[in-house]
Design a protein around this motif. Structure first.
Motif, short mmCIF file in Angstrom:
data_model
loop_
_atom_site.label_atom_id
_atom_site.label_comp_id
_atom_site.label_asym_id
_atom_site.label_seq_id
_atom_site.Cartn_x
_atom_site.Cartn_y
_atom_site.Cartn_z
N PHE A 154 0.84 -1.20 0.00
CA PHE A 154 0.00 0.00 0.00
C PHE A 154 0.88 1.25 0.00
CE2 PHE A 154 -3.37 2.89 1.19
CZ PHE A 154 -4.48 2.29 0.62
N PRO A 155 0.66 2.17 -0.92
CA PRO A 155 1.53 3.36 -1.06
C PRO A 155 1.22 4.42 -0.02
CG PRO A 155 -0.21 3.44 -2.69
CD PRO A 155 -0.39 2.13 -1.95
N LEU A 156 1.68 4.23 1.21
CA LEU A 156 1.36 5.15 2.28
C LEU A 156 1.98 6.53 2.08
CD1 LEU A 156 1.72 2.80 5.38
CD2 LEU A 156 -0.39 3.63 4.33
N LEU A 157 3.14 6.59 1.41
CA LEU A 157 3.80 7.87 1.20
C LEU A 157 3.32 8.55 -0.08
CD1 LEU A 157 7.46 6.98 2.26
CD2 LEU A 157 5.68 8.12 3.60
N GLY A 158 3.18 7.79 -1.16
CA GLY A 158 2.80 8.39 -2.42
C GLY A 158 1.34 8.73 -2.54
N MET A 159 0.48 7.98 -1.86
CA MET A 159 -0.96 8.18 -2.01
C MET A 159 -1.43 9.56 -1.55
SD MET A 159 -4.06 5.88 -0.48
CE MET A 159 -3.61 6.39 1.19
N PRO A 160 -1.01 10.06 -0.37
CA PRO A 160 -1.48 11.40 0.02
C PRO A 160 -1.08 12.49 -0.96
CG PRO A 160 -0.56 10.24 1.90
CD PRO A 160 -0.22 9.43 0.69
N LEU A 161 0.13 12.41 -1.51
CA LEU A 161 0.57 13.43 -2.46
C LEU A 161 -0.26 13.39 -3.73
CD1 LEU A 161 4.45 13.14 -2.06
CD2 LEU A 161 2.91 14.82 -1.02
N GLU A 162 -0.52 12.20 -4.23
CA GLU A 162 -1.31 12.09 -5.46
C GLU A 162 -2.77 12.48 -5.21
OE1 GLU A 162 -0.88 8.60 -7.70
OE2 GLU A 162 1.29 8.82 -7.93
N LEU A 163 -3.27 12.15 -4.02
CA LEU A 163 -4.64 12.54 -3.68
C LEU A 163 -4.78 14.05 -3.61
CD1 LEU A 163 -7.52 11.85 -2.79
CD2 LEU A 163 -6.65 11.63 -0.45
N SER A 203 -2.93 -1.16 -9.29
CA SER A 203 -3.10 0.26 -9.62
C SER A 203 -3.34 1.07 -8.37
CB SER A 203 -4.25 0.45 -10.60
OG SER A 203 -4.44 1.82 -10.87
N SER A 204 -2.48 0.93 -7.37
CA SER A 204 -2.65 1.69 -6.15
C SER A 204 -2.49 3.17 -6.41
CB SER A 204 -1.65 1.23 -5.10
OG SER A 204 -1.88 -0.10 -4.73
N LEU A 205 -1.59 3.50 -7.33
CA LEU A 205 -1.31 4.88 -7.64
C LEU A 205 -1.71 5.16 -9.09
CD1 LEU A 205 2.19 5.33 -6.02
CD2 LEU A 205 -0.01 6.05 -5.10
#
Length: 310
Positions: free
Chosen positions: A180-189, A270-272
């Motif tokens: 799970f992309p814990l670091l990349g997901m907030p930035l992309e969101l 496709s998590s990100l």
């Protein structure tokens, strides 16, 4: 005594003179935004209610899955189910924010004329420019930031609930948290919410303009002219350019702000969603839309200045 000893440097007084001016310049906008949030509690109540329903539904699903554990379900399939739940939560909360923003804009300037509170607000030392911009900041700034925080908390709680469910079944949770992309997901969101807000700015501007002009049923005045133009073009010229333009303004951000390819390597695959900020910022349609939104906002400011209560 040397007279120069009693001379205080001029720079010593500069912060005391500049700071109050800057503070006074921003206080009307600050309190105007706070007033909008205070008077329109649906801005945060509705997303929180949707998030609560999502979490409760996911919790019930985990309990049922634990009671009726199906044979042959691999941990990877369980990881995918949890990740899909996170994606659905983000989508539903984003859709909720878009609906709230649209209906808020339709009622923002019409409501204060309907209940005649515009007479009170105009008696205060707050300009029409500040008032309209504070209302525009709700769908453009406040709602995206609020939605960002609620989505992150909701997805984190889904992960925690899913982790507890996996541990109760005796499965490993290392693969879930590792993929799970814990670091990349907030930035992309955050990027996605900002891009959607900028792309939809002319829509919010049009709704605010209609809200400041219509005497009643602003929803009909916002939709019917656009529908009439689309029907007229289709019958008279057998084309659908205007309808396509409207559809493009609503959904075109998906093709302009993101790439079509998807990142492999997670259980879902496709998590990100690959973002394309330079592609988005270099799109002429973005800046044309922002210019149109500025015209709509300016027209709404002028109309509010001269419109009377209903």
């Amino acid at each position: 005594m040397n007279p120069q000893e009693n001379v205080v440097p001029e720079s010593h007084f500069e912060p005391r003179e500049i700071a109050p001016v800057a503070m006074l310049a921003t206080r009307p906008m600050y309190w105007s935004v706070r007033r909008e949030i205070w008077e329109n509690q649906s801005i945060y109540v509705a997303p929180l209610a949707v998030a609560g329903v999502i979490l409760f539904s996911f919790l019930v699903a985990i309990i049922n899955a634990h009671k009726h554990a199906a044979m042959g379900v691999t941990p990877v399939q369980e990881y995918i189910a949890i990740e899909v739940a996170c994606f659905i939560a983000a989508f539903l909360l984003l859709l909720t924010a878009l609906i709230i923003g649209a209906f808020y804009c339709l009622d923002a300037l019409h409501g204060e004329r309907r209940d005649r509170s515009i007479l009170f607000w105009k008696s205060l030392p707050v300009s029409d420019l500040t008032t309209v911009l504070s209302k525009a900041s709700i769908p453009l700034i406040v709602l995206p930031l609020l939605t960002f925080a609620i989505i992150l908390v909701t997805q984190l709680l889904i992960l925690l609930i899913g982790t507890i469910g996996l541990l109760m079944k005796g499965d490993s949770v290392a693969g879930l948290w590792a993929g799970f992309p814990l670091l990349g997901m907030p930035l992309e969101l955050l990027y996605a919410l900002a891009a959607i807000a900028l792309w939809h700015a002319p829509i919010y501007g049009w709704l605010l303009l209609v809200s400041s002009w219509a005497r009643r049923t602003p929803l009909l005045w916002a939709v019917l002219p656009l529908l009439a133009i689309s029907i007229f073009e289709k019958i008279a010229f057998h084309t659908g350019y205007f309808a396509y333009l409207l559809q493009y303004r609503v959904t075109g951000v998906l093709t302009r702000a993101f790439f079509a390819q998807q990142h492999p390597g997670s259980p879902l695959g496709s998590s990100l969603i690959p973002i394309a900020p330079w592609k988005f910022l270099s799109t002429p349609d973005l800046w044309i839309g922002l210019a149109v939104a500025a015209v709509f906002f300016a027209a709404a400011i002028r109309l509010r200045r001269y419109r009377d209560p209903l």
